[in-house]
Design an enzyme around this catalytic site. Structure first.
Site, PDB file in Angstrom:
ATOM      1  N   HIS A  59       1.001  -1.303  -0.107  1.00  0.00           N
ATOM      2  CA  HIS A  59       0.176  -0.028  -0.013  1.00  0.00           C
ATOM      3  C   HIS A  59       0.915   1.154  -0.028  1.00  0.00           C
ATOM      4  O   HIS A  59       1.897   1.258   0.608  1.00  0.00           O
ATOM      5  CB  HIS A  59      -0.889  -0.057   1.243  1.00  0.00           C
ATOM      6  CG  HIS A  59      -2.232  -0.687   1.039  1.00  0.00           C
ATOM      7  ND1 HIS A  59      -2.990  -1.182   2.125  1.00  0.00           N
ATOM      8  CD2 HIS A  59      -2.452  -1.257  -0.113  1.00  0.00           C
ATOM      9  CE1 HIS A  59      -3.969  -1.988   1.448  1.00  0.00           C
ATOM     10  NE2 HIS A  59      -3.865  -2.044   0.136  1.00  0.00           N
ATOM     11  N   ASP A  98       0.977   4.305   1.303  1.00  0.00           N
ATOM     12  CA  ASP A  98       1.640   4.762   2.670  1.00  0.00           C
ATOM     13  C   ASP A  98       2.690   4.141   3.157  1.00  0.00           C
ATOM     14  O   ASP A  98       3.130   4.726   4.190  1.00  0.00           O
ATOM     15  CB  ASP A  98       0.383   5.094   3.678  1.00  0.00           C
ATOM     16  CG  ASP A  98      -0.373   3.751   4.149  1.00  0.00           C
ATOM     17  OD1 ASP A  98      -0.502   2.839   3.307  1.00  0.00           O
ATOM     18  OD2 ASP A  98      -0.759   3.786   5.351  1.00  0.00           O
ATOM     19  N   HIS A  99       3.122   2.986   2.604  1.00  0.00           N
ATOM     20  CA  HIS A  99       4.187   2.188   3.266  1.00  0.00           C
ATOM     21  C   HIS A  99       5.410   2.141   2.041  1.00  0.00           C
ATOM     22  O   HIS A  99       6.611   1.751   2.555  1.00  0.00           O
ATOM     23  CB  HIS A  99       3.683   0.829   3.496  1.00  0.00           C
ATOM     24  CG  HIS A  99       2.760   0.676   4.820  1.00  0.00           C
ATOM     25  ND1 HIS A  99       2.890   0.346   5.994  1.00  0.00           N
ATOM     26  CD2 HIS A  99       1.290   1.342   4.667  1.00  0.00           C
ATOM     27  CE1 HIS A  99       1.908   0.298   6.943  1.00  0.00           C
ATOM     28  NE2 HIS A  99       0.983   0.805   6.068  1.00  0.00           N
ATOM     29  N   HIS A 107       0.428   4.073  13.172  1.00  0.00           N
ATOM     30  CA  HIS A 107      -0.381   4.073  12.167  1.00  0.00           C
ATOM     31  C   HIS A 107      -1.871   4.332  12.784  1.00  0.00           C
ATOM     32  O   HIS A 107      -2.765   3.625  12.495  1.00  0.00           O
ATOM     33  CB  HIS A 107      -0.496   2.489  11.623  1.00  0.00           C
ATOM     34  CG  HIS A 107      -0.728   2.433  10.161  1.00  0.00           C
ATOM     35  ND1 HIS A 107      -2.396   2.180   9.956  1.00  0.00           N
ATOM     36  CD2 HIS A 107      -0.461   2.423   8.997  1.00  0.00           C
ATOM     37  CE1 HIS A 107      -2.688   2.054   8.680  1.00  0.00           C
ATOM     38  NE2 HIS A 107      -1.569   2.229   7.915  1.00  0.00           N
TER      39      HIS A 107
END
EC number: 3.1.26.11
Length: 306
Positions: free
Chosen positions: A65, A67-68, A269
Site C-alpha cells: 500500500h 503509505d508504506h 499507524h
C-alpha cells in the site's frame, strides 16, 4: 538496539505526522540500520535525524500500500549520494516489490551506484544475517501483508571460572577461547566449551507489524517480544469498523499484548482523523483503567531503547 519512528500516520500524512517508516538501530550487535516501510517523505524525515542513509543495509516492506512504499524510489536514489555508494542493500518485501522499484528507476532514468538484493516473500520467510534471525509471517489485510519478528544474537553464557580451575586452567587468554569456541584443548585433552559456560541468553526480540486485522500469526510474531510495534488505526469507536477494513482496533492490540506476553508495545499507524489533542485525551482515559497493558502511542521522531 533502538527503534525510531519517522512516520506514524495511517493512509495520509497530516501536519504533524508522516506516513509509515521505522528505523531499527542494531547497535551494539552491528553498526547497521534497518528500515521497516518507507512512506512518502521518509528521506526528508531522516534529514532531521542523526541516522545516515549510508548505514542502512536492509529495508523490510510490510505490504504494497502506498503509505508504506511511496517514499522508497526517492530514498533509494538519494542513498547513492549519502554514503551508500557501492554499499550493497537488501530489500525484503511482498511479491511485486522488485518490479515496483525497477520500474520506478527505469521510468525516471535513475541509476543506482550500489547493488540491491531482492527477497520476495511468499507465505513466510526465515532470514539470517550477522547473527540476527528475521521471521516474516503473513497477516490478514486483504492484500499480502507481513509482520517481522527480529531476534538479536544470543549472548554467550558467563564462564564458570571454578569449573575451569578444577581442570587446572587458571584465568588467562585461554578463557577467551572457551567463551568463543565450541571446544578447547588443555593438557592434551579436548573439552566442550558449553560445559564450562552458563546458559546462553536470547538477545532482544522486536516484533514489527504491517497492517492487519486480528489473526493467529500475530501471536507467532509477537510471542514474548521485548518490544512490539503494532498498528491501531482505530483507537476509539466501534471495533467492527476497524476489522471491516482489515485493520486493528486498540482493543485488539491490548488483547494481543496479554496473549503473547509482550513486554512493551509501541502503537503507530493512527488514523489521520485523530489530532494530537485527541490522541492525548484517549491515552489518558485508557491508562486510568488498571487492566490496560504497557503501551505508548508514538509520534514522529520518537525513539525507544530495546
Amino acid at each position: 538496539m533502538e527503534v525510531t519512528f519517522f512516520g506514524t500516520s495511517a493512509g495520509l500524512p497530516t501536519k504533524e505526522r508522516n506516513t509509515q517508516a521505522i528505523a531499527l538501530n542494531l547497535e551494539p550487535y552491528s553498526n547497521s540500520i534497518w528500515l521497516f516501510d518507507v512512506g512518502e517523505g521518509t528521506q526528508h524525515q531522516i534529514l532531521h535525524h542523526a541516522i545516515k542513509l549510508g548505514k542502512v543495509t536492509h529495508i523490510f516492506i510490510t505490504h504494497m500500500h502506498g503509505d508504506h512504499i511511496f517514499g522508497l524510489p526517492g530514498l533509494l536514489s538519494s542513498r547513492s549520494f549519502q554514503g551508500g555508494e557501492q554499499k550493497p542493500l537488501t530489500l525484503v518485501g511482498p511479491k511485486g516489490i522488485k518490479a515496483y522499484v525497477e520500474m520506478s528507476m527505469n521510468l525516471s532514468e535513475s541509476h543506482l551506484n550500489y547493488p540491491i538484493t531482492y527477497i520476495e516473500i511468499d507465505d513466510h520467510l526465515t532470514y539470517h544475517h550477522d547473527g540476527f534471525t528475521v521471521e516474516a509471517h503473513l497477516l490478514n489485510h486483504g492484500v499480502p501483508s507481513y509482520g517481522y519478528r527480529v531476534m538479536a544474537p544470543e549472548t554467550t553464557g558467563t564462564i564458570n571460572v571454578e569449573a575451569l580451575k578444577n581442570i587446572g586452567l587458571e584465568p588467562g587468554p585461554k578463557y577467551q577461547e572457551v567463551k568463543s569456541h565450541d571446544t578447547f584443548e588443555h593438557n592434551g585433552q579436548v573439552y566442550q566449551s558449553k560445559d564450562f559456560r552458563g546458559e546462553s541468553k536470547q538477545g532482544p526480540v522486536v516484533a514489527i507489524f504491517g497492517d492487519t486485522k486480528p489473526c493467529s500469526n500475530e501471536r507467532v510474531i509477537s510471542r514474548d517480544a521485548d518490544v512490539m510495534v503494532h498498528e491501531a488505526t482505530y483507537i476509539d469507536g466501534e471495533k467492527h469498523l476497524a476489522n471491516n477494513y482489515h485493520h486493528s482496533h486498540i482493543e485488539d492490540v491490548f488483547a494481543l499484548i496479554k496473549e503473547a506476553n509482550v513486554k512493551r508495545t509501541l502503537i503507530t499507524h493512527l488514523s489521520n482523523r485523530y489530532n494530537t489533542e485527541d490522541i492525548n485525551e484517549i491515552y489518558q482515559t485508557l491508562i486510568q483503567n488498571e487492566d490496560t497493558p504497557n503501551f505508548n502511542f508514538v509520534k514522529d521522531f520518537d525513539s525507544f531503547k530495546v
